[in-house]
Design a protein around this motif. Structure first.
Motif, PDB file in Angstrom:
ATOM      1  N   PHE A 270      -5.939   1.128   6.378  1.00  0.00           N
ATOM      2  CA  PHE A 270      -6.397   0.559   5.109  1.00  0.00           C
ATOM      3  C   PHE A 270      -5.290   0.646   4.061  1.00  0.00           C
ATOM      4  O   PHE A 270      -5.078  -0.278   3.276  1.00  0.00           O
ATOM      5  N   LEU A 271      -4.566   1.762   4.089  1.00  0.00           N
ATOM      6  CA  LEU A 271      -3.531   2.010   3.078  1.00  0.00           C
ATOM      7  C   LEU A 271      -2.221   1.279   3.361  1.00  0.00           C
ATOM      8  O   LEU A 271      -1.495   0.937   2.441  1.00  0.00           O
ATOM      9  N   PHE A 272      -1.942   1.076   4.659  1.00  0.00           N
ATOM     10  CA  PHE A 272      -0.592   0.617   5.001  1.00  0.00           C
ATOM     11  C   PHE A 272      -0.531  -0.672   5.803  1.00  0.00           C
ATOM     12  O   PHE A 272       0.515  -1.000   6.364  1.00  0.00           O
ATOM     13  N   SER A 273      -1.627  -1.412   5.897  1.00  0.00           N
ATOM     14  CA  SER A 273      -1.598  -2.678   6.632  1.00  0.00           C
ATOM     15  C   SER A 273      -2.390  -3.722   5.836  1.00  0.00           C
ATOM     16  O   SER A 273      -3.461  -3.417   5.291  1.00  0.00           O
ATOM     17  N   THR A 274      -1.850  -4.909   5.739  1.00  0.00           N
ATOM     18  CA  THR A 274      -2.445  -5.944   4.884  1.00  0.00           C
ATOM     19  C   THR A 274      -3.861  -6.299   5.334  1.00  0.00           C
ATOM     20  O   THR A 274      -4.164  -6.310   6.523  1.00  0.00           O
ATOM     21  N   SER A 275      -4.684  -6.596   4.339  1.00  0.00           N
ATOM     22  CA  SER A 275      -6.114  -6.798   4.583  1.00  0.00           C
ATOM     23  C   SER A 275      -6.412  -8.113   5.296  1.00  0.00           C
ATOM     24  O   SER A 275      -5.546  -8.966   5.452  1.00  0.00           O
ATOM     25  N   LEU A 276      -7.657  -8.248   5.703  1.00  0.00           N
ATOM     26  CA  LEU A 276      -8.158  -9.473   6.350  1.00  0.00           C
ATOM     27  C   LEU A 276      -7.804 -10.714   5.528  1.00  0.00           C
ATOM     28  O   LEU A 276      -7.836 -10.672   4.298  1.00  0.00           O
ATOM     29  N   THR A 277      -7.565 -11.830   6.206  1.00  0.00           N
ATOM     30  CA  THR A 277      -7.295 -13.056   5.454  1.00  0.00           C
ATOM     31  C   THR A 277      -8.571 -13.467   4.711  1.00  0.00           C
ATOM     32  O   THR A 277      -9.692 -13.186   5.172  1.00  0.00           O
ATOM     33  N   PRO A 278      -8.436 -14.133   3.562  1.00  0.00           N
ATOM     34  CA  PRO A 278      -9.623 -14.563   2.807  1.00  0.00           C
ATOM     35  C   PRO A 278     -10.527 -15.462   3.664  1.00  0.00           C
ATOM     36  O   PRO A 278     -11.752 -15.327   3.611  1.00  0.00           O
ATOM     37  N   GLY A 279      -9.927 -16.331   4.450  1.00  0.00           N
ATOM     38  CA  GLY A 279     -10.721 -17.223   5.300  1.00  0.00           C
ATOM     39  C   GLY A 279     -11.556 -16.455   6.305  1.00  0.00           C
ATOM     40  O   GLY A 279     -12.739 -16.751   6.506  1.00  0.00           O
TER      41      GLY A 279
END
Ligand SMILES: *Cc1c(COP(=O)(O)O)cnc(C)c1O
Length: 396
Positions: A270-279
C-alpha cells in the motif's frame, strides 16, 4: 556482457524442466476470456477461467471503466499515501466494507499483494502462524515474509489444528498466534471448516485470517464463505480478490476499522506500490453494485455448475468432493491426465490439467470452472466431448 553464471543457471534449469515435461507452454488468447475463447485461430469452450460470473466482459463494467478513465485518466499517478488516492478508491473501499459486512476495507493491486501486505503488517518473528497445508502460494509467501514461525496443520483436520493451537499457545514461545486458511480450496473446491476454526480460535485466542479468493461472489449470496457461515463479526481478516468473480483486477482486506487504519500506515504494498487504475476501481464498484442488487448471476453460476457436475458424474467420471462450482475430474496418473487435457483441447474444450506438485502425486485432474456465462448448449457439448475422450483413453 551478461553473466555466465546466470546463463548457465538458466540453461541447465530450463533444460531440466523441459526434459521432465514440467515446462509450461503458455497459450495466448486471441479473444476475451469469455465462455468461448480463441487460441491459434480455433474456438474452444472455456472451462479454465476464474471469471465465475462472466463479469470480465460485462458491458456495464466496461462502461464504468471507460467513464472513470475519461474522468481520472489511465493511471492513478502515485502510491496511495502520496497523492494516488482518488475518489474512486475510497468509494470502492466503502462498497467493499458494506458488501463484506465489516467496518472497513482497504484495496490493493491484487489478491496476491494482499497476502504480501497484511500478514507481515501484523505478525513478526516472535509470533506463530497455523497454516492449512493446502493454502494458496500467496498465503505461504506472505507468512514467510512475516518471519513468524509457520506451523502447518493437515488439510481441514480440526483435531490437528486444535492440538497445534494448544501446543503453540501453551508453549509461551509466541506473542501472537494466527490461524490462516483459504475460504475455498481451489484444487478440490472444498470449503474451509470455518465454524470449527472460529471455535478453536476463540478457545485459544487466535487471530483469524481467511483468504476467500474463490468464495467471494460465489458463496454467501456473493459476500463469500465467512458470510455463508454467518461469521462476519468473528473473523479478523477477510481477504478477497477483485480478479475472479468480480472480473477485474485487485484485492482487498476487510475487517475492523483499527485493522484497516493500521494497514494503511504499515502495509508495504500500500505504501510503496502505485494504486489500482481508476478504470479498474470503477469497474469493481459496478460489479459490487450488480452483486448487491441481484443474485441472478450467482444463481446461474450454481445452476450451470450443478448441470456440469451431474453430466460428468452420470457418464462415470470421478469428480471428487467439491462443494463449490470448481469441478475437478480426477484421472490420477500424471501422464494420462495431461494427455486427456490435450485431447479435450483438440476436440474443442479448453480445460487445464493440474498435476504434481500443484496437487499430490497420483491425483492428477482436469479442472473445470463453469461460469454464469456458459449456455446449456456449451455445457452439453463439453460433456459429450468428455464422454468421447474418456472412452477413447479408457477412463470411463
Ligand atoms: C487467486 C488467489 C489469489 C491471488 O489473487 P490475484 O488477485 O489473482 O492476485 C490469492 N489467494 C487465493 C486463495 C487465490 O485463490
Amino acid at each position: 556482457m551478461s553473466s555466465h553464471v546466470l546463463e548457465n543457471f538458466l540453461k541447465e534449469n530450463l533444460e531440466d524442466l523441459k526434459g521432465k515435461g514440467l515446462y509450461n507452454e503458455i497459450d495466448t488468447l486471441e479473444s476475451a476470456n469469455g465462455p468461448v475463447i480463441k487460441i491459434n485461430g480455433k474456438e474452444l469452450i472455456n472451462l479454465s477461467s476464474n471469471n465465475y460470473l462472466g463479469l470480465a466482459t460485462d458491458k456495464r463494467l466496461i462502461e464504468a471503466c471507460n467513464e472513470a478513465t475519461k474522468t481520472y485518466g489511465v493511471g492513478a499517478g502515485a502510491v496511495r499515501t502520496i497523492n494516488g488516492t482518488l475518489k474512486v478508491h475510497i468509494e470502492l473501499e466503502e462498497k467493499l466494507a458494506k458488501f463484506k459486512h465489516t467496518e472497513a476495507a482497504i484495496a490493493y493491486q491484487s489478491g496476491f499483494n494482499c497476502n504480501m501486505a497484511a500478514i507481515s503488517a501484523v505478525m513478526d518473528k516472535n509470533d506463530a502462524i497455523l497454516s492449512d497445508e493446502l493454502n494458496h502460494a500467496s498465503i505461504i509467501d506472505g507468512c514467510r515474509l512475516s518471519k513468524a514461525k509457520i506451523i502447518r496443520f493437515n488439510h481441514s483436520d480440526m483435531d490437528d489444528l486444535r492440538a497445534k493451537a494448544k501446543e503453540a499457545t501453551e508453549s509461551g514461545l509466541y506473542n501472537k498466534v494466527m490461524v490462516i486458511t483459504d475460504g475455498v480450496f481451489s484444487m478440490d473446491g472444498d470449503i474451509a471448516k470455518l465454524p470449527e476454526i472460529v471455535k478453536i480460535a476463540e478457545e485459544f485466542d487466535l487471530i483469524t485470517y481467511v483468504d476467500d479468493a474463490h468464495g467471494s461472489g460465489v458463496l454467501g449470496k456473493g459476500a463469500g464463505t465467512v458470510k455463508h457461515f454467518g461469521l462476519s463479526d468473528k473473523v479478523d481478516f477477510q481477504i478477497g480478490t477483485l480478479s475472479k468473480a468480480i472480473g477485474v483486477v485487485g484485492g482487498y482486506v476487510a475487517g475492523k476499522q483499527d485493522l484497516i487504519d493500521w494497514l494503511k500506515v504499515r502495509s508495504r504494498p500500500f505504501l510503496f506500490s502505485t494504486s489500482l487504475t481508476p478504470g479498474a476501481a470503477a469497474a469493481c464498484i459496478e460489479a459490487i453494485d450488480i452483486l448487491s442488487n441481484s443474485t441472478e448471476l450467482q444463481e446461474k453460476l450454481w445452476e450451470n455448475a450443478d448441470y456440469l457436475k451431474q453430466g460428468l458424474k452420470d457418464i462415470g467420471f470421478d469428480i471428487g468432493n467439491s462443494e463449490t462450482p470448481i469441478t475437478p475430474v480426477i484421472i490420477g496418473d500424471e501422464v494420462k491426465t495431461q494427455k486427456f487435457s490435450k485431447r479435450l483441447n483438440e476436440e474443442g474444450v479448453y480445460a487445464k490439467s493440474i498435476v504434481f506438485p500443484t496437487v499430490p502425486r497420483g491425483t492428477g485432474r482436469v479442472r473445470n470452472m463453469p461460469t454464469a456465462a456458459h449456455t446449456k448448449e456449451m455445457l452439453d457439448q463439453a460433456i459429450s466431448t468428455y464422454k468421447k475422450v474418456g472412452k477413447e483413453l479408457g477412463i470411463i
